[in-house]
Design a protein around this motif. Sequence first.
Motif, PDB file in Angstrom:
ATOM      1  N   TRP A   1     -35.107 -49.005-125.557  1.00  0.00           N
ATOM      2  CA  TRP A   1     -34.061 -49.857-126.134  1.00  0.00           C
ATOM      3  C   TRP A   1     -33.695 -50.979-125.152  1.00  0.00           C
ATOM      4  O   TRP A   1     -32.526 -51.239-124.883  1.00  0.00           O
ATOM      5  CB  TRP A   1     -32.849 -49.009-126.568  1.00  0.00           C
TER       6      TRP A   1
ATOM      7  N   VAL B   1     -27.027 -44.502-124.713  1.00  0.00           N
ATOM      8  CA  VAL B   1     -26.153 -44.792-125.863  1.00  0.00           C
ATOM      9  C   VAL B   1     -26.944 -45.216-127.098  1.00  0.00           C
ATOM     10  O   VAL B   1     -26.420 -45.188-128.205  1.00  0.00           O
ATOM     11  CB  VAL B   1     -25.067 -45.857-125.553  1.00  0.00           C
ATOM     12  N   ASN B   2     -28.214 -45.588-126.930  1.00  0.00           N
ATOM     13  CA  ASN B   2     -28.999 -46.000-128.089  1.00  0.00           C
ATOM     14  C   ASN B   2     -29.836 -44.872-128.687  1.00  0.00           C
ATOM     15  O   ASN B   2     -30.573 -45.096-129.648  1.00  0.00           O
ATOM     16  CB  ASN B   2     -29.887 -47.199-127.731  1.00  0.00           C
TER      17      ASN B   2
ATOM     18  N   PRO C   1     -19.329 -48.511-123.552  1.00  0.00           N
ATOM     19  CA  PRO C   1     -20.206 -49.636-123.181  1.00  0.00           C
ATOM     20  C   PRO C   1     -19.455 -50.965-123.180  1.00  0.00           C
ATOM     21  O   PRO C   1     -19.729 -51.838-122.357  1.00  0.00           O
ATOM     22  CB  PRO C   1     -21.289 -49.610-124.263  1.00  0.00           C
ATOM     23  N   GLU C   2     -18.487 -51.095-124.092  1.00  0.00           N
ATOM     24  CA  GLU C   2     -17.733 -52.354-124.155  1.00  0.00           C
ATOM     25  C   GLU C   2     -16.719 -52.452-123.016  1.00  0.00           C
ATOM     26  O   GLU C   2     -16.441 -53.535-122.511  1.00  0.00           O
ATOM     27  CB  GLU C   2     -17.000 -52.459-125.497  1.00  0.00           C
TER      28      GLU C   2
HETATM   29  C1  LIG Z   1     -27.556 -50.076-127.905  1.00  0.00           C
HETATM   30  O1  LIG Z   1     -26.226 -49.642-128.089  1.00  0.00           O
HETATM   31  C2  LIG Z   1     -25.276 -50.641-127.797  1.00  0.00           C
HETATM   32  C3  LIG Z   1     -23.917 -49.986-127.790  1.00  0.00           C
HETATM   33  O2  LIG Z   1     -23.720 -49.216-128.928  1.00  0.00           O
HETATM   34  C4  LIG Z   1     -25.431 -51.744-128.822  1.00  0.00           C
HETATM   35  O3  LIG Z   1     -24.504 -52.780-128.553  1.00  0.00           O
HETATM   36  C5  LIG Z   1     -26.844 -52.316-128.716  1.00  0.00           C
HETATM   37  O4  LIG Z   1     -27.055 -53.263-129.717  1.00  0.00           O
HETATM   38  C6  LIG Z   1     -27.874 -51.208-128.863  1.00  0.00           C
HETATM   39  N1  LIG Z   1     -29.181 -51.750-128.543  1.00  0.00           N
HETATM   40  C7  LIG Z   1     -30.265 -51.469-129.257  1.00  0.00           C
HETATM   41  C8  LIG Z   1     -31.525 -52.070-128.775  1.00  0.00           C
HETATM   42  O5  LIG Z   1     -30.213 -50.756-130.259  1.00  0.00           O
END
Ligand SMILES: *[C@@H]1O[C@H](CO)[C@@H](O)[C@H](O)[C@H]1NC(C)=O
Length: 650
Positions: free
Chosen positions: A126, A510-511, A614-615
């Motif tokens: 990710w 987180v992804n 994350p934010e």
């Molecule tokens: C990964 O997770 C973050 C936080 O939830 C999100 O902002 C981001 O778009 C995600 N990235 C991908 C590649 O899915």
Amino acid sequence: MAFVRSLVSTLGVLALYVLQARAATTISVSSTASHSVPTTLFGQMYEDINHSGDGGLYAELLQNRAFQQVTPNTAAALNAWSAVNGAQLAVISDARPVSSALPNSLQVNFPTGKSGAVGFSNSGFWGIKVDSSWTYNASLFFKFPTATSFSGSLTLALKTVSGETLAQASTTIKGSQTTWKQIALALKPTKTASDTDNVFTVTLDGAAASAQTVNFAMLSLFPPTFKNRPNGMRIDIAEALADMGPSFFRFPGGNNLEGQTVATRWQWNATVGSLLSRPGRVGDWGYANTDGLGLLEYLQFIEDAGMEPIMAVWAGYALGGTSVAETGLKPYIQQAIDQINFVIGDPAKSAPAALRASLGRTQPFPLKFVEIGNEDFFAANSYTYRYRDFFGNLSAAFPSLTFIATSDVGSPVLTPKVEAYDVHVYQTPSWFAQNSFYYDSFARDGTKYFEGEYAAISTNPNDIFGSVSDGRLPFPTVESAANEAAFMTGLERNSDIVFAASYAPLLQHVNSTQWTPDLVSFDAGKVIKSTSFHAQKLFSLNKGDEYLPSTLPSQTGTVFWSVVRSNADKSVIIKVANTVGTAAQLVFQLPFNNVASSGTLQQLTGSQTASNTPEQPNLISPITSTISTGKTINFNAPGFSVSVIKVQVS
Ligand SMILES: *[C@@H]1O[C@H](CO)[C@@H](O)[C@H](O)[C@H]1NC(C)=O
Ligand SMILES: *[C@@H]1O[C@H](CO)[C@@H](O)[C@H](O)[C@H]1NC(C)=O
Ligand SMILES: *[C@@H]1O[C@H](CO)[C@@H](O)[C@H](O)[C@H]1NC(C)=O
Ligand SMILES: *[C@@H]1O[C@H](CO)[C@@H](O)[C@H](O)[C@H]1NC(C)=O
Ligand SMILES: CC(=O)N[C@H]1CO[C@H](CO)[C@@H](O)[C@@H]1O
């Protein structure tokens, strides 16, 4: 009237005084320790869940790097890989694979009529972090399935998803190369990418490569690693873990030790030696494990991070429900003996230990604790004979080790007598406060306890395993950290029998998440330390040497404390967990001749539901201040807080 008013006012002041006196709780601390605090008390529980390992702690940046445990000729086998500029990609079962452990390769057909770079890309886990201060080690194996007269430049690059090149390096390859050849190139980015939306590409010049077919295997992209270990750990995650000051690392699981089937269990010998000889396995959490993070890498990391291992061996039960019959246990017991010998054996006497020495590590690793299985309360009936036979054989082979049972305490009754149990609990925040006295009533009969997995996971007592909308927490909150801390004051008080404790799970990408909440979260670019992480760190770095008994908190109360002494720096350390929103007034009385007039206060507090995310990764973190101290310490514990007061005494 004046007299009456004055009387009323005086009564009012008195009433207020009485109320305040009642509200403040006085706590007498003993100067005589009841027991020493085990050096192993606070540590970490690790397994590959939520991409904790592949895509997490293990620094490899390419996902599905060696097409392990995928079904050839399916779209799923191409997970994380994409064609660049019209190349045709397929994961094939290779008639002449790069190794017998890695039977699949990526076959790339370069179409006719193309110009520019043609090939394939990997999107990482990710995303890929591209940092201009790093040099990346990129490598791959290639061969031409049939010889051709091709000669041309193979280019490895890091690019943004919109196509900007951030780093690249090239080498010439020839169509006469029909056996596997490895190439390794350093990639030095010219700039740091603004985000992690980047890919790794492998390309040839489209016109030159027209109608060529090339096979690729075992591709790899490594950034610099923790302590510069080749095949090592991701620096920011490893540093975050080490930063907690953990004393131990429980590994490799967790459910991920078990396999859904006997055949897919974690096997130490499949995780050591050349990466080409590691087949990987279908992990228990829905994704393939590369086993690049193998037994030796775990042990090296544990040592590098200043921890000691608590290592599990597979004990005859697969998570899908299969228990190996007693008559069939022998080879699995031998495999467990071999695994332990790989860690601590003498290379002159044991083949697994000689293998360790051949991989560069002659000296044994320090190992004191071995766990027999994982969560065997799920297979309690068969655990009676599995425990008996594993314990019997392992303790005979390794009399100096302590073995840990994983069934419910006392049920079923296990023989021989259990030396130590691993206890797990996932519950509501308030459960942890209400069970701060959990171990106080346990018999002091020689059995020790490892609180091997615990976490406040939901605020809804009726559905602690429900979804986020039912109250399942996406990230630990201030409330969960404060309540876990209340429980931990009980673990300290009972550390004459509780020798180790670890929050679980440890890590989460987180992804790609199977389980929340987690102690430390991360994505391709950053690390997020949770409120619970900060509470763990406060306890771990302040565990002291000896427990000092003090006036007990109320078992049904909301404020909990524990007191330890650190002999090294002649201090007393008071920990206070306030599990509700109302502040609490505490008075600690220290019976020492000399107590410094000021000490330090480290405090984690915030609103009940606040989390680091994350934010907002740094919304909540402990604040250190100076606090006025003395033989009497007046302390106001704010609502929802974890506090550590440290003061010099003599
Ligand atoms: C990964 O997770 C973050 C936080 O939830 C999100 O902002 C981001 O778009 C995600 N990235 C991908 C590649 O899915
Ligand atoms: C990257 O390559 C260099 C040079 O060969 C080597 O010294 C270093 O250890 C490698 N780093 C990793 C993480 O493998
Ligand atoms: C690991 O050892 C077991 C026997 O203990 C054996 O069955 C298995 O094939 C070995 N795996 C690898 C990858 O060497
Ligand atoms: C060792 O394991 C074998 C096979 O399961 C079992 O028959 C034997 O009783 C065990 N030995 C001890 C000392 O427990
Ligand atoms: C809930 C969730 O995020 N599940 C993901 C877990 O990881 C697997 C494999 O990476 C994904 O396919 C799931 O979507």
